[in-house]
Design a protein around this motif. Sequence first.
Motif: not given
Lengths: 119, 115
Positions: B32, B100, A104, B29, B2, B27, B96-97
């Motif tokens: 992030y 990414a 990230v 997630d 997202q 998001t 966002p993870y």
Amino acid sequence: GAVVSQHPSWVICKSGTSVKIECRSLDFQATTMFWYRQFPKQSLMLMATSNEGSKATYEQGVEKDKFLINHASLTLSTLTVTSAHPEDSSFYICSARLPGTSGVAETQYFGPGTRLLVL
Amino acid sequence: AQKITQTQPGMFVQEKEAVTLDCTYDTSDQSYGLFWYKQPSSGEMIFLIYQGSYDEQNATEGRYSLNFQKARKSANLVISASQLGDSAMYFCAMTPYSSASKIIFGSGTRLSIRP
């Protein structure tokens, strides 16, 4: 600091011709580069992810045969707009993943962009 | 979904004043990253500042600071002592993870500094 260059900065071409845009990472190696398109007064739209030594990954709706991407070395990715038409006129901008950042926190450094005008 | 939302299409600020550019994000997630980029009229996207979702302190870089309010899902950019050269488009962005490598950009805010 990390620098990404693009060439040319401006290009005007006739409809039907192909145009090649170069994206270079000047002081670092970039295994991954990204190509974006930006219409006036809009945000950036990711076109494709360019991976050194392998095929590019295109976003949905982006024509692979229209926008050819080659990432032949760790410092150079090229975008070729084939048989360009007036609707391809846009601002194209590339970016490279900054080494040492991942997940990230992965930070992209952008080139100065290329303005393409197809007559 | 997202998404990054920037509700201010344009702002005018007097030189030397501080300015806050709004950004909210969406998001699911837990992990992030949040970014701000500056795009002057020349077109280049200039990286300004980064904030990780697990960072407890607000990020600062010179005159730039990121006011991160996780519960409100906001990541406002604060520019102190604005200068004429700050006039540009500013984009808030998120990684966002779950995706990414792909930056999600907001629609941008055009900041104009008055002398």
